[in-house]
Design an enzyme around this catalytic site. Sequence first.
Site, PDB file in Angstrom:
ATOM      1  CB  VAL A  12      -0.958  -0.170   1.053  1.00  0.00           C
ATOM      2  CG1 VAL A  12      -1.819   1.513   1.498  1.00  0.00           C
ATOM      3  CG2 VAL A  12      -2.132  -1.264   1.156  1.00  0.00           C
ATOM      4  CG  ASP A  31       9.907  -0.109   5.528  1.00  0.00           C
ATOM      5  OD1 ASP A  31       9.044  -0.196   4.940  1.00  0.00           O
ATOM      6  OD2 ASP A  31      10.415  -0.628   6.326  1.00  0.00           O
ATOM      7  CD  GLU A 149      -5.706  -1.191   1.301  1.00  0.00           C
ATOM      8  OE1 GLU A 149      -5.481  -2.077   1.951  1.00  0.00           O
ATOM      9  OE2 GLU A 149      -5.815  -1.252  -0.068  1.00  0.00           O
ATOM     10  CD  GLU A 153      -1.474  -8.029  -2.536  1.00  0.00           C
ATOM     11  OE1 GLU A 153      -1.518  -8.287  -1.426  1.00  0.00           O
ATOM     12  OE2 GLU A 153      -0.513  -8.771  -3.006  1.00  0.00           O
ATOM     13  CG  PHE A 248     -15.676 -10.070  -5.657  1.00  0.00           C
ATOM     14  CD1 PHE A 248     -14.960  -9.360  -6.604  1.00  0.00           C
ATOM     15  CD2 PHE A 248     -15.034 -10.572  -4.468  1.00  0.00           C
ATOM     16  CE1 PHE A 248     -13.647  -8.900  -6.148  1.00  0.00           C
ATOM     17  CE2 PHE A 248     -14.058 -10.333  -4.141  1.00  0.00           C
ATOM     18  CZ  PHE A 248     -13.052  -9.458  -4.771  1.00  0.00           C
ATOM     19  N   GLY A 252     -14.501 -21.020  -6.324  1.00  0.00           N
ATOM     20  CA  GLY A 252     -13.269 -21.409  -6.477  1.00  0.00           C
ATOM     21  C   GLY A 252     -12.793 -22.212  -4.993  1.00  0.00           C
ATOM     22  CB  CYS A 259      -7.055  -7.892   2.715  1.00  0.00           C
ATOM     23  SG  CYS A 259      -5.735  -6.666   2.150  1.00  0.00           S
ATOM     24  CE  LYS A 262      -4.714  -6.881   7.510  1.00  0.00           C
ATOM     25  NZ  LYS A 262      -5.110  -5.621   8.035  1.00  0.00           N
TER      26      LYS A 262
HETATM   27  C1  UDX Z   1      -9.047  -6.980  -1.543  1.00  0.00           C
HETATM   28  C2  UDX Z   1     -10.057  -6.181  -2.100  1.00  0.00           C
HETATM   29  O1  UDX Z   1     -10.494  -6.360  -3.267  1.00  0.00           O
HETATM   30  C3  UDX Z   1      -9.692  -4.598  -2.138  1.00  0.00           C
HETATM   31  O2  UDX Z   1     -10.599  -3.673  -2.468  1.00  0.00           O
HETATM   32  C4  UDX Z   1      -8.745  -4.224  -0.755  1.00  0.00           C
HETATM   33  O3  UDX Z   1      -8.290  -2.952  -0.818  1.00  0.00           O
HETATM   34  C5  UDX Z   1      -7.910  -5.295  -0.042  1.00  0.00           C
HETATM   35  O4  UDX Z   1      -8.539  -6.625  -0.171  1.00  0.00           O
HETATM   36  P1  UDX Z   1      -7.247  -8.309  -2.631  1.00  0.00           P
HETATM   37  O5  UDX Z   1      -7.105  -8.805  -1.144  1.00  0.00           O
HETATM   38  O6  UDX Z   1      -5.905  -7.929  -3.455  1.00  0.00           O
HETATM   39  O7  UDX Z   1      -8.129  -7.055  -2.396  1.00  0.00           O
HETATM   40  O8  UDX Z   1      -7.665  -9.549  -3.299  1.00  0.00           O
HETATM   41  P2  UDX Z   1      -9.171  -9.694  -4.223  1.00  0.00           P
HETATM   42  O9  UDX Z   1      -9.191  -9.610  -5.581  1.00  0.00           O
HETATM   43  O10 UDX Z   1     -10.152  -9.101  -3.434  1.00  0.00           O
HETATM   44  O11 UDX Z   1      -9.393 -11.472  -3.891  1.00  0.00           O
HETATM   45  C6  UDX Z   1      -9.386 -11.887  -2.600  1.00  0.00           C
HETATM   46  C7  UDX Z   1      -9.403 -13.312  -2.513  1.00  0.00           C
HETATM   47  O12 UDX Z   1     -10.967 -13.624  -3.205  1.00  0.00           O
HETATM   48  C8  UDX Z   1      -8.436 -13.928  -3.366  1.00  0.00           C
HETATM   49  O13 UDX Z   1      -8.048 -15.164  -2.803  1.00  0.00           O
HETATM   50  C9  UDX Z   1      -9.693 -14.452  -4.672  1.00  0.00           C
HETATM   51  O14 UDX Z   1      -9.033 -15.676  -5.665  1.00  0.00           O
HETATM   52  C10 UDX Z   1     -10.810 -14.662  -4.106  1.00  0.00           C
HETATM   53  N1  UDX Z   1     -11.695 -14.362  -4.684  1.00  0.00           N
HETATM   54  C11 UDX Z   1     -11.934 -13.065  -5.485  1.00  0.00           C
HETATM   55  C12 UDX Z   1     -12.801 -15.476  -5.234  1.00  0.00           C
HETATM   56  O15 UDX Z   1     -12.639 -16.402  -4.913  1.00  0.00           O
HETATM   57  N2  UDX Z   1     -13.701 -15.197  -6.147  1.00  0.00           N
HETATM   58  C13 UDX Z   1     -14.241 -13.990  -6.596  1.00  0.00           C
HETATM   59  O16 UDX Z   1     -15.109 -13.915  -7.284  1.00  0.00           O
HETATM   60  C14 UDX Z   1     -13.107 -12.983  -6.264  1.00  0.00           C
END
Ligand code: UDX
Length: 433
Positions: A12, A31, A149, A153, A248, A252, A259, A262
Site C-alpha cells: 500500500v 521504512d 485504501e 493486488e 465477485f 473457487g 486482507c 485479517k
Molecule cells: C481485497 C479488496 O478487493 C480490495 O478492495 C482491498 O483494498 C484489499 O483486499 P485483494 O485482497 O488484493 O483485495 O484481492 P481480491 O481480488 O479482493 O481477492 C481476494 C480473494 O478472493 C482472492 O483469494 C481471490 O482469488 C478470491 N476471489 C475473489 C474469489 O475466490 N472469487 C471471486 O469472485 C473474487
Amino acid sequence: MEKIAIIGTGFVGVVTAAGLADLGHTVIGVDIDEAKIDRLRSGHVPFSEPKLEPLVRKGLYSGRLSFTAELNHALIDTTYIIVAVPTPPDKDGASDLSFVHAAIDAISAHPQQEVVIIVKSTVPVGCFKTLQARLDANDKRASLVSCPEFLAEGQAVSDFFSPSRTVVGANQAGVAERVAELFEGLPGARLICSNAETAQLIKYESNKQLAMRVASINDTAARCEAFGADVHEVAKGMGMDPRIGEHFLRAGIGYGGSCFSKDLAALTYTARMAGLPTGLLDAVAEQNEQQLRRVVAKIREMITPGQKVAVFGLAFKPLTSDVRSSRAIAVVQALMGDYTVIATDPVAAGDEARILLPGVELTDNPWRAAKGAHCAAFLTAWDEYRQISLELLQLQMARPAIFDGPGIFDPNKVVKAGFRYSGIGRPSRSPLA
Ligand code: UDX
C-alpha cells in the site's frame, strides 16, 4: 502541491507514494527496513505488482519521489504524514497496532509543529480515541484522519488512478476536506468525507461484503454439484440481476490474501468486544474454512497415498507473488504429509513459499511439476494455465487427472482430452470408457 511523508513501504505504501508523486506532490517513503529502502532507491520494487516499478522509477527520476530509513529527516517541514504500516492479527483476531503506535510516537517526538496524520493502514473502528490520547500525552498538535485504501493486488496501480471512491474521515471540522484535496488529481473519483468511524467501517464492511460474496458463491457451488448444475452458469444468471451484479461471484478454493481474513477477524473481534452479534461474520469465515476442507477432500479422492500431485499455483490470486494467507499454500500444507507434492507458480515459487512449505519441491516450470504426476491440481487462476496444452500435459503425467479449483477449464474439453475432471460447482466427469 504538498510535501508528504509515507511511513511503511509495503504494497500500500509504495503504490500510494508513487501515485501521489505522479499527481505532482513531493513524497518521501520511510521504512525501518534499510535493505528494502536501498532497493526502492535503486528503482526496484521488492514484490510483483504490474505497472508499479515503472511508476516508482518515474517518480525517482522526476525528483518528486524518494525513500529514506530516517523518519526524522522525512518529517522536516512535512505537514501531511501517511501511516501505511502493517496491522497484523494477533491470536484472537484483534489488530496488532504496535507498528501504528510506533509511528504515532515517532511523529509525536518530532518538533515539526501542526501535522495531519493520515492513517491508511486498516485500523479497528473506534481506535482513534486511543491514538489521539497518545498524541495528547506527548503534547503533539496533530489531526488524525482515516483514509482507507481500496487497492486490490494485481491491479493496485489502476485502482489508485481510477478509484471507485475516495473515503476520508476525520472528527475535526474541515480536516477531511483538506486531506481530500491531496487526491484532487484523480479523475472522477467519488469523494466521501465523513467522521473517522464511518470511514473505518466503510473499509471493513466493504471487505466483509466482498468476502461474503465469495463465501456465498462457494456455498452455492456445493448445491450445484449435488443437483447437477454448473455454478458458472448459475453465477452468470444471478449476475444479470443489476441488484446482484456479475462481479465477485467466481467459485473457487476460497478467498485468501492478507486482507479478507485479517479484516473479517478484526471486525468480528471489535463487534464481540462491543457486545454485538457476530453470527454472519462467523458464518463467512467458517464457510471459507469448509471450502478448504472440501478442496482437499476432492483432491484426495483422485489419488492414493504416496502418489505424486502437481500443484499449479501458490499465489493467493493471479498477477501477484503474494502467498500471504494463500488458500493454495493451505491446500499444499494439507496434502504434503500423505503425498509427494511438487508445486509450481510463475512468480510465487520463491523463498516465502519455501518457508511455508518445508520439504516440498518448488519450481516455476509447470512441465517439470507435471512430470510423473498422478493428479494436476490447479489452484491459482494464472492465464498461462488456462492455455496449457492438455495433450502435452497428459504426455508428462503418470495418470490423466485434473482438479480445477478456480474453474479455468471447460470440463468437456478436459474429458475429451482423456482426463478425469473434478472441480468446484461442476459435476466430476471421467472419459468414456
Ligand atoms: C481485497 C479488496 O478487493 C480490495 O478492495 C482491498 O483494498 C484489499 O483486499 P485483494 O485482497 O488484493 O483485495 O484481492 P481480491 O481480488 O479482493 O481477492 C481476494 C480473494 O478472493 C482472492 O483469494 C481471490 O482469488 C478470491 N476471489 C475473489 C474469489 O475466490 N472469487 C471471486 O469472485 C473474487
